[in-house]
Design a protein around this motif. Structure first.
Motif, PDB file in Angstrom:
ATOM      1  N   ARG A  40       0.838  -1.204   0.000  1.00 46.06           N
ATOM      2  CA  ARG A  40       0.000   0.000   0.000  1.00 46.06           C
ATOM      3  C   ARG A  40       0.870   1.250   0.000  1.00 46.06           C
ATOM      4  O   ARG A  40       1.873   1.325   0.719  1.00 46.06           O
ATOM      5  CB  ARG A  40      -0.901   0.004   1.244  1.00 46.06           C
ATOM      6  N   VAL A  41       0.475   2.207  -0.840  1.00 44.73           N
ATOM      7  CA  VAL A  41       1.136   3.515  -0.870  1.00 44.73           C
ATOM      8  C   VAL A  41       0.006   4.536  -0.745  1.00 44.73           C
ATOM      9  O   VAL A  41      -0.509   5.034  -1.750  1.00 44.73           O
ATOM     10  CB  VAL A  41       1.918   3.708  -2.192  1.00 44.73           C
ATOM     11  N   PRO A  42      -0.427   4.846   0.485  1.00 44.55           N
ATOM     12  CA  PRO A  42      -1.649   5.653   0.648  1.00 44.55           C
ATOM     13  C   PRO A  42      -1.576   6.986  -0.098  1.00 44.55           C
ATOM     14  O   PRO A  42      -0.596   7.725   0.034  1.00 44.55           O
ATOM     15  CB  PRO A  42      -1.728   5.875   2.162  1.00 44.55           C
ATOM     16  N   GLY A  43      -2.591   7.236  -0.887  1.00 47.16           N
ATOM     17  CA  GLY A  43      -2.668   8.492  -1.636  1.00 47.16           C
ATOM     18  C   GLY A  43      -1.598   8.624  -2.700  1.00 47.16           C
ATOM     19  O   GLY A  43      -1.477   9.667  -3.343  1.00 47.16           O
ATOM     20  N   GLY A  44      -0.782   7.583  -2.885  1.00 46.01           N
ATOM     21  CA  GLY A  44       0.291   7.653  -3.882  1.00 46.01           C
ATOM     22  C   GLY A  44       1.509   8.414  -3.391  1.00 46.01           C
ATOM     23  O   GLY A  44       2.426   8.689  -4.160  1.00 46.01           O
ATOM     24  N   GLU A  45       1.536   8.728  -2.100  1.00 46.39           N
ATOM     25  CA  GLU A  45       2.670   9.479  -1.552  1.00 46.39           C
ATOM     26  C   GLU A  45       3.673   8.489  -0.959  1.00 46.39           C
ATOM     27  O   GLU A  45       3.297   7.626  -0.165  1.00 46.39           O
ATOM     28  CB  GLU A  45       2.170  10.424  -0.455  1.00 46.39           C
ATOM     29  N   ILE A  46       4.947   8.624  -1.334  1.00 42.22           N
ATOM     30  CA  ILE A  46       5.954   7.669  -0.850  1.00 42.22           C
ATOM     31  C   ILE A  46       7.281   8.391  -0.634  1.00 42.22           C
ATOM     32  O   ILE A  46       7.658   9.270  -1.419  1.00 42.22           O
ATOM     33  CB  ILE A  46       6.097   6.476  -1.836  1.00 42.22           C
ATOM     34  N   THR A  47       7.974   8.009   0.425  1.00 43.24           N
ATOM     35  CA  THR A  47       9.258   8.655   0.723  1.00 43.24           C
ATOM     36  C   THR A  47      10.362   8.027  -0.131  1.00 43.24           C
ATOM     37  O   THR A  47      10.238   6.869  -0.563  1.00 43.24           O
ATOM     38  CB  THR A  47       9.637   8.450   2.198  1.00 43.24           C
ATOM     39  N   PRO A  48      11.471   8.744  -0.325  1.00 41.16           N
ATOM     40  CA  PRO A  48      12.596   8.156  -1.068  1.00 41.16           C
ATOM     41  C   PRO A  48      13.099   6.885  -0.388  1.00 41.16           C
ATOM     42  O   PRO A  48      13.455   5.913  -1.062  1.00 41.16           O
ATOM     43  CB  PRO A  48      13.657   9.256  -1.034  1.00 41.16           C
ATOM     44  N   GLU A  49      13.104   6.852   0.950  1.00 38.49           N
ATOM     45  CA  GLU A  49      13.602   5.665   1.660  1.00 38.49           C
ATOM     46  C   GLU A  49      12.765   4.440   1.303  1.00 38.49           C
ATOM     47  O   GLU A  49      13.297   3.351   1.076  1.00 38.49           O
ATOM     48  CB  GLU A  49      13.549   5.890   3.184  1.00 38.49           C
ATOM     49  N   LYS A  50      11.458   4.631   1.267  1.00 38.13           N
ATOM     50  CA  LYS A  50      10.601   3.481   0.950  1.00 38.13           C
ATOM     51  C   LYS A  50      10.742   3.077  -0.516  1.00 38.13           C
ATOM     52  O   LYS A  50      10.683   1.888  -0.851  1.00 38.13           O
ATOM     53  CB  LYS A  50       9.146   3.808   1.284  1.00 38.13           C
ATOM     54  N   LEU A  51      10.938   4.062  -1.368  1.00 36.37           N
ATOM     55  CA  LEU A  51      11.157   3.733  -2.787  1.00 36.37           C
ATOM     56  C   LEU A  51      12.406   2.873  -2.936  1.00 36.37           C
ATOM     57  O   LEU A  51      12.439   1.909  -3.705  1.00 36.37           O
ATOM     58  CB  LEU A  51      11.345   5.023  -3.599  1.00 36.37           C
ATOM     59  N   ILE A  52      13.438   3.230  -2.176  1.00 35.27           N
ATOM     60  CA  ILE A  52      14.698   2.474  -2.255  1.00 35.27           C
ATOM     61  C   ILE A  52      14.478   1.038  -1.785  1.00 35.27           C
ATOM     62  O   ILE A  52      14.963   0.085  -2.400  1.00 35.27           O
ATOM     63  CB  ILE A  52      15.796   3.195  -1.427  1.00 35.27           C
ATOM     64  N   VAL A  53      13.687   0.872  -0.700  1.00 34.56           N
ATOM     65  CA  VAL A  53      13.414  -0.488  -0.210  1.00 34.56           C
ATOM     66  C   VAL A  53      12.734  -1.311  -1.299  1.00 34.56           C
ATOM     67  O   VAL A  53      13.101  -2.469  -1.546  1.00 34.56           O
ATOM     68  CB  VAL A  53      12.532  -0.450   1.062  1.00 34.56           C
ATOM     69  N   LEU A  54      11.764  -0.713  -1.975  1.00 38.22           N
ATOM     70  CA  LEU A  54      11.070  -1.460  -3.035  1.00 38.22           C
ATOM     71  C   LEU A  54      12.060  -1.881  -4.115  1.00 38.22           C
ATOM     72  O   LEU A  54      12.016  -3.013  -4.615  1.00 38.22           O
ATOM     73  CB  LEU A  54       9.944  -0.609  -3.637  1.00 38.22           C
ATOM     74  N   GLY A  55      12.967  -0.978  -4.466  1.00 36.03           N
ATOM     75  CA  GLY A  55      13.973  -1.304  -5.479  1.00 36.03           C
ATOM     76  C   GLY A  55      14.887  -2.423  -5.012  1.00 36.03           C
ATOM     77  O   GLY A  55      15.198  -3.351  -5.776  1.00 36.03           O
ATOM     78  N   GLN A  56      15.284  -2.350  -3.740  1.00 32.13           N
ATOM     79  CA  GLN A  56      16.194  -3.383  -3.225  1.00 32.13           C
ATOM     80  C   GLN A  56      15.511  -4.750  -3.190  1.00 32.13           C
ATOM     81  O   GLN A  56      16.108  -5.763  -3.555  1.00 32.13           O
ATOM     82  CB  GLN A  56      16.658  -2.989  -1.812  1.00 32.13           C
ATOM     83  N   VAL A  57      14.261  -4.771  -2.756  1.00 35.25           N
ATOM     84  CA  VAL A  57      13.535  -6.051  -2.698  1.00 35.25           C
ATOM     85  C   VAL A  57      13.359  -6.608  -4.114  1.00 35.25           C
ATOM     86  O   VAL A  57      13.555  -7.801  -4.363  1.00 35.25           O
ATOM     87  CB  VAL A  57      12.168  -5.862  -1.993  1.00 35.25           C
ATOM     88  N   ALA A  58      13.018  -5.727  -5.045  1.00 33.14           N
ATOM     89  CA  ALA A  58      12.826  -6.183  -6.427  1.00 33.14           C
ATOM     90  C   ALA A  58      14.119  -6.782  -6.973  1.00 33.14           C
ATOM     91  O   ALA A  58      14.112  -7.830  -7.629  1.00 33.14           O
ATOM     92  CB  ALA A  58      12.360  -5.022  -7.298  1.00 33.14           C
ATOM     93  N   LYS A  59      15.239  -6.134  -6.682  1.00 31.72           N
ATOM     94  CA  LYS A  59      16.525  -6.644  -7.188  1.00 31.72           C
ATOM     95  C   LYS A  59      16.866  -7.979  -6.540  1.00 31.72           C
ATOM     96  O   LYS A  59      17.268  -8.926  -7.199  1.00 31.72           O
ATOM     97  CB  LYS A  59      17.635  -5.632  -6.881  1.00 31.72           C
ATOM     98  N   LYS A  60      16.679  -8.051  -5.228  1.00 31.51           N
ATOM     99  CA  LYS A  60      17.054  -9.266  -4.499  1.00 31.51           C
ATOM    100  C   LYS A  60      16.283 -10.489  -4.997  1.00 31.51           C
ATOM    101  O   LYS A  60      16.837 -11.573  -5.124  1.00 31.51           O
ATOM    102  CB  LYS A  60      16.798  -9.047  -3.006  1.00 31.51           C
ATOM    103  N   TYR A  61      14.983 -10.307  -5.279  1.00 27.83           N
ATOM    104  CA  TYR A  61      14.164 -11.457  -5.673  1.00 27.83           C
ATOM    105  C   TYR A  61      13.940 -11.527  -7.190  1.00 27.83           C
ATOM    106  O   TYR A  61      13.146 -12.331  -7.666  1.00 27.83           O
ATOM    107  CB  TYR A  61      12.814 -11.417  -4.937  1.00 27.83           C
TER     108      TYR A  61
END
Ligand code: SF4
Ligand code: FES
Length: 687
Positions: A264-285
């Motif tokens: 969930r990304v409420p309202g479409g607002e997301i911090t850079p830190e959380k964006l980085i986590v999504l990128g890291q998880v995507a790369k790892k898996y």
């Protein structure tokens, strides 16, 4: 007269129903109390803003006319009663208070009208003509009655009466207004919801035992699961085996049995830190990433056993389930609004986040999407959503029942210039009313199209509280809001729940169920060829010269222990690995039966049958493939849809708590069904 006939003009019908300053007002028949010996009965409710005065003949046996203010719902039936001159269907006092339909759906006044009574004055259609058309042409829908008789196609004022007549005729013929859910329940979804609510049922089995028959199917199980979730909001995995595969594994099933993950990304607002986590998880898996239309990030390509590990990392980073897999409240999209935009008049992001956090994950007959725009330029496209809020100088305009997708529908304006609290209250009522009354898999747009009275009726319920249920709807919504839990947080912390994400119950190893190719720097599953289907067992010829069906019937076989009873969920299935072949083992606990089939669905060679829904059709136990819902008989492997598809089946035996399958040698089965042979893009089956 002018035509030379011996008839005189006796005046015209001046009856009328209007809305004055938002209040329903009507008058009909003779409303002059000085006329003859007329006597009137007055009903007044100053708290509800209702005044009704009806005029009767001296004996109180015939209705002569009336004035209705604040409640004119039965205007058309009362007017028809005046015109017919027929006997009263209820005492004058009851009529003055507003004779409502009886509990059996029949209208007191509609049934009492004489057949000769004119119902539709615009087209001069009588009750007798309407009822005859319903009976003789076997009409079931109000639209068909209108088309057939023209009643209700003029000013529309008689439509409620025509609906009453339709309901009465259908009830008299023993027909339901809407088709029942499926062969297991002779009720509509709405009726089942009321039964569950009134009786307090907490499980599918309780409901099936008391109000159904058979063992359920891929239609009623998810529908009841949705009802239970909407009413009680218990963790949906408490009812895992009646959930569709997406809800059962809390992710969206994609081609090849892979899943997508949408935090969930409420309202479409997301911090850079959380964006980085999504990128890291995507790369790892090794996940493919894409931005969704609902302003979130979708991570595609997760294998079933990876899901809890992926979510463990996402939950640790502060993410929650996005419910992209559920028939549930999904996203609230927003534009940047007054925080950044020079045209913005209100904080659309802040309000969108508040709305999304309030309704996140609420289960409904279908998915729900929303949006909030910061001004009338409407950059968030709120009018194409199930509900949308658009900022105005004075507050928020609330739009409902819009849709994009295959059948676009522009939303209707429900209320204007609302403050935030009122807007939230109206959305509470709107959503709960939809949840209570819609058929399964019906979006709000289609629901509104079918709703008798349309947007006016909806406004009456939500804004004017004509049904007197607004407080109840708000209470129910508040309960759902207060009992919210993130489903994935619960799973990653619960070892028992995590167990059900194993690929095999009898082996630690993992298999890829579809081949991947690289495209534009990311991986995706291979394409399905034009004909991806797998031949049925009686056409799969092996090197022994026999077909697989012949080997299974007459060849060398032995009993193989594959696990313990508790490894297999009751009324569900799990997969065992035998050699390199995946076999789905079904524990049909409610029937006291076990079955086993190949796990690969022959339609598109997806190794997913174990993730389908068990059921029975005409008494035959079945499994419904979760990808395209093709049905296979568990005892014969035959496909119910009539296509030349079939699955191999294997005898199962349970002894001393252990589960055994009667199988040919691994090499025989592998030659026909090994994963690398059947899975697309993996060796022999490569497209
Ligand atoms: S809808 Fe209005 S406030 Fe929102 S981005 Fe567009 S112009 Fe700006
Ligand atoms: S893969 Fe299409 S129905 Fe199973």
């Amino acid at each position: 007269n002018l035509c030379g006939e011996k008839r005189t003009f006796e005046g015209s019908d001046l009856s009328a129903k209007l809305k004055l300053l938002g209040v329903d007002v009507a008058s009909f028949g003779s409303i002059d109390p000085r006329q003859g010996a007329a006597r009137s009965v007055v009903f007044e409710d100053p708290f509800a803003g209702v005044y009704r005065r009806l005029f009767f003949n001296a004996e109180g046996k015939r209705l002569l006319g009336g004035i209705l203010v604040g409640d004119a719902e039965d205007y058309s039936t009362l007017r028809a009663l005046v015109r017919s001159g027929g006997p009263l269907p209820a005492p004058p006092g009851s009529l003055a208070q507003g004779a409502r339909p009886r509990a059996d759906g029949k209208s007191v006044t509609a049934t009492a009208l004489a057949d000769s009574a004119t119902v539709c004055a615009c087209h001069n259609v009588t009750k007798g003509q309407i009822c005859a058309a319903i009976r003789e042409k076997q009409l079931l829908r109000i639209e068909d009655v209108k088309a057939s008789t023209r009643a209700g196609t003029g000013c529309g004022g008689c439509t409620p009466l025509v609906q009453d007549l339709l309901a009465s005729e259908l009830a008299a013929a023993g027909k339901l207004r809407r088709p029942p859910l499926c062969e297991h329940f002779a009720y509509t979804r709405q009726e089942l919801l009321h039964i569950v609510k009134v009786k307090g049922y907490r499980t599918f089995d309780e409901l099936l035992r008391s109000h159904g028959r058979g063992y359920g199917c891929e239609v009623c199980k998810p529908a009841v699961a949705s009802i239970l979730a909407s009413l009680w909001n218990e963790p949906i995995l408490d009812h895992a085996t009646i959930q569709d595969t997406n809800d059962r594994f809390l992710a969206n099933l994609q081609r090849g049995g892979l899943y997508s993950v949408v935090p969930r990304v409420p309202g479409g607002e997301i911090t850079p830190e959380k964006l980085i986590v999504l990128g890291q998880v995507a790369k790892k898996y090794g996940l493919y990433t894409k931005i969704t239309g609902g302003q979130r990030i979708d991570l595609f390509g997760a294998e079933l056993p990876q899901l809890p590990d992926i979510w463990e990392e996402l939950v640790a980073a502060g993410f929650e389930s996005g419910h992209a897999y559920g028939k549930a409240m999904r996203t609230v999209k927003s534009c940047v609004g007054s925080t950044w935009c020079r045209f913005g008049v209100r904080d659309s992001v802040g309000f969108a986040i508040r709305v999304e956090l309030r309704y996140r994950g609420i289960r409904a007959p279908h998915k729900i999407k929303a949006a909030v725009s910061g001004c009338i330029r409407e950059c968030a496209e709120a009018q194409s959503k199930d509900f949308g809020l658009i900022a105005t100088e004075k507050g928020w305009n609330l739009y409902v029942c819009g849709n994009g997708g295959a059948k676009p529908r522009h939303a209707d304006l429900l209320a204007s210039d609302l403050d935030e609290e009122t807007a939230i209250r109206y959305v509470d009522r709107f959503l709960m009313y939809y949840i209570h009354t819609a058929d399964p898999l019906t979006r709000t747009s289609v629901w509104l199209e079918k709703l008798e009275g349309g947007i006016e009726h909806l406004r009456d319920v939500v804004v004017h509280d004509r049904l007197g249920i607004a407080a109840d709807l708000e209470r129910q919504m508040q309960r759902l809001v207060e009992t919210y839990q993130c489903e994935w947080t619960e799973v990653v912390r619960n070892p028992e729940r995590r167990k059900w994400f194993r690929q095999f119950v009898n082996a630690q190893e993992r298999q890829a169920d579809i081949g991947l190719v690289e495209e534009r720097g990311q991986k995706r599953p291979v394409d399905w060829p034009a004909n991806a289907s797998l031949p049925p067992p009686d056409e799969l010829r092996l090197s022994t010269g026999h077909t697989l069906a012949e080997e299974l019937a007459n060849g060398n076989r032995r009993w193989v222990r594959v696990g313990r009873v508790e490894d297999f969920p009751p009324d569900g299935a799990a997969v065992i690995l035998y050699g390199n072949t995946q076999i789905a083992v079904y524990r049909f606990a409610s029937r006291g039966e076990w079955y086993a089939t190949q796990n690969v669905c022959p339609h598109k060679r997806a190794l997913v049958l174990s993730r389908g829904l068990l059921g029975d059709h005409g008494g035959v136990p079945t499994i419904a493939c979760p990808l395209h819902k093709k049905l296979f008989a568990l005892s014969t492997g035959r496909c119910f849809s009539g296509e030349p598809l079939a699955v191999a089946t294997f005898p199962v035996s349970v002894r001393d708590g252990a589960v055994w399958l009667y199988l040919p040698p691994e090499s025989v089965l592998d030659e026909a069904l090994a994963t690398e042979r059947v899975a697309l893009g993996r060796g022999a089956a490569s497209a």
